[in-house]
Design a protein around this motif. Structure first.
Motif, PDB file in Angstrom:
ATOM      1  N   GLY A 294     -76.114 -13.840 104.382  1.00  0.00           N
ATOM      2  CA  GLY A 294     -74.972 -12.949 104.559  1.00  0.00           C
ATOM      3  C   GLY A 294     -73.911 -13.205 103.501  1.00  0.00           C
ATOM      4  O   GLY A 294     -73.763 -14.312 103.010  1.00  0.00           O
ATOM      5  N   SER A 295     -73.200 -12.160 103.142  1.00  0.00           N
ATOM      6  CA  SER A 295     -72.144 -12.255 102.145  1.00  0.00           C
ATOM      7  C   SER A 295     -70.874 -11.668 102.704  1.00  0.00           C
ATOM      8  O   SER A 295     -70.897 -10.854 103.616  1.00  0.00           O
ATOM      9  N   ARG A 296     -69.776 -12.128 102.146  1.00  0.00           N
ATOM     10  CA  ARG A 296     -68.502 -11.475 102.450  1.00  0.00           C
ATOM     11  C   ARG A 296     -67.697 -11.397 101.165  1.00  0.00           C
ATOM     12  O   ARG A 296     -67.866 -12.226 100.268  1.00  0.00           O
ATOM     13  N   THR A 297     -66.887 -10.387 101.067  1.00  0.00           N
ATOM     14  CA  THR A 297     -66.066 -10.211  99.877  1.00  0.00           C
ATOM     15  C   THR A 297     -64.617 -10.366 100.252  1.00  0.00           C
ATOM     16  O   THR A 297     -64.205 -10.084 101.378  1.00  0.00           O
ATOM     17  N   GLY A 298     -63.852 -10.847  99.308  1.00  0.00           N
ATOM     18  CA  GLY A 298     -62.417 -10.986  99.480  1.00  0.00           C
ATOM     19  C   GLY A 298     -61.733 -10.455  98.238  1.00  0.00           C
ATOM     20  O   GLY A 298     -62.358  -9.809  97.402  1.00  0.00           O
ATOM     21  N   ALA A 299     -60.471 -10.769  98.095  1.00  0.00           N
ATOM     22  CA  ALA A 299     -59.703 -10.322  96.932  1.00  0.00           C
ATOM     23  C   ALA A 299     -60.200 -11.063  95.692  1.00  0.00           C
ATOM     24  O   ALA A 299     -59.821 -12.199  95.439  1.00  0.00           O
ATOM     25  N   GLY A 300     -61.092 -10.417  94.948  1.00  0.00           N
ATOM     26  CA  GLY A 300     -61.566 -10.991  93.699  1.00  0.00           C
ATOM     27  C   GLY A 300     -62.703 -11.984  93.806  1.00  0.00           C
ATOM     28  O   GLY A 300     -62.994 -12.695  92.854  1.00  0.00           O
ATOM     29  N   PHE A 301     -63.366 -12.059  94.963  1.00  0.00           N
ATOM     30  CA  PHE A 301     -64.498 -12.981  95.075  1.00  0.00           C
ATOM     31  C   PHE A 301     -65.564 -12.443  96.015  1.00  0.00           C
ATOM     32  O   PHE A 301     -65.308 -11.564  96.825  1.00  0.00           O
ATOM     33  N   VAL A 302     -66.748 -13.019  95.873  1.00  0.00           N
ATOM     34  CA  VAL A 302     -67.876 -12.785  96.778  1.00  0.00           C
ATOM     35  C   VAL A 302     -68.299 -14.156  97.278  1.00  0.00           C
ATOM     36  O   VAL A 302     -68.354 -15.110  96.504  1.00  0.00           O
ATOM     37  N   GLU A 303     -68.613 -14.262  98.560  1.00  0.00           N
ATOM     38  CA  GLU A 303     -68.967 -15.548  99.150  1.00  0.00           C
ATOM     39  C   GLU A 303     -70.260 -15.418  99.940  1.00  0.00           C
ATOM     40  O   GLU A 303     -70.473 -14.428 100.629  1.00  0.00           O
ATOM     41  N   VAL A 304     -71.109 -16.437  99.807  1.00  0.00           N
ATOM     42  CA  VAL A 304     -72.373 -16.490 100.542  1.00  0.00           C
ATOM     43  C   VAL A 304     -72.417 -17.817 101.288  1.00  0.00           C
ATOM     44  O   VAL A 304     -72.128 -18.862 100.709  1.00  0.00           O
TER      45      VAL A 304
END
Length: 169
Positions: free
Chosen positions: A42-52
C-alpha cells in the motif's frame, strides 16, 4: 460388495482427495503470505512525497511484489547490496541485455554477473527510473535484490517490524 457401495466408496475417496487438495492450496497461500507479506504494498501520498509501508516477513526480511519494467517480480530489500541484482530467469523474461561480465562478491562467494539497465522499478507508488543492475546467473529466489542504488534516494524508517519508505517528489 454391491455396485452402489463401490460407487459410494469411490465418491468418498474423491471427496477426501478434493478436501486434501483444497487444504493444500490454503496452506500454500498462508506460507506464501508469510514469505511475502507485501504482495500488494500500500502507498500513501502527502505534500510532495509518496510513502510505502512494508511488513517484515517471518525471517525479518522485507520482501515485496514490485514491477520491473512493468512486469511483476518478487524483490528483497538489501541495504548490503551496492546495486540491484536480477536473477537470470527474470532478466530473460524481461528481455534485458547481458552487458559486460564482472566478478562480484556474494554471500556464497565470488560469482560472475553481467551489467544491464532497467527502465523502471516500481514498489507501490514509489518509482525509480533508469537503474543500473546486475544479472546474476545463479541467483535463486527472490527474483530481485533491491540494492542501495535503488534505495539511496529514499528515506527509510524501521519500527516494530515495519519499514516505511518515503520518496520525495
Amino acid at each position: 460388495m454391491t455396485e452402489s457401495r463401490k460407487i459410494g466408496r469411490g465418491m468418498l475417496w474423491l471427496a477426501a482427495l478434493g478436501l486434501l487438495g483444497m487444504l493444500t492450496l490454503a496452506f500454500d497461500r498462508v506460507l506464501d503470505h508469510q514469505q511475502n507479506p507485501n504482495s500488494s504494498p500500500g502507498s500513501r501520498t502527502g505534500a510532495g512525497f509518496v510513502e510505502v509501508a512494508l511488513a517484515a516477513n517471518r525471517q525479518n526480511h522485507y520482501v515485496a511484489s514490485a514491477l520491473i519494467n512493468g512486469q511483476e517480480a518478487v524483490v528483497l530489500l538489501d541495504t548490503g547490496a551496492t546495486q540491484v541484482a536480477i536473477s537470470e530467469p527474470l532478466a530473460r523474461r524481461l528481455g534485458l541485455p547481458r552487458g559486460s561480465p564482472m566478478q562480484i562478491a556474494t554471500a556464497n562467494g565470488i560469482a560472475t554477473a553481467y551489467s544491464t539497465r532497467v527502465t523502471s522499478i516500481r514498489l507501490g507508488q514509489i518509482e525509480v527510473r533508469d537503474v543500473s543492475a546486475k544479472i546474476v546467473p545463479n541467483m535463486t529466489a527472490p527474483d530481485v535484490l533491491l540494492g542501495m542504488n535503488f534505495l539511496k534516494d529514499l528515506e527509510m524508517t524501521q519500527r516494530d517490524g515495519q519499514l516505511m519508505l518515503r520518496q520525495y517528489q
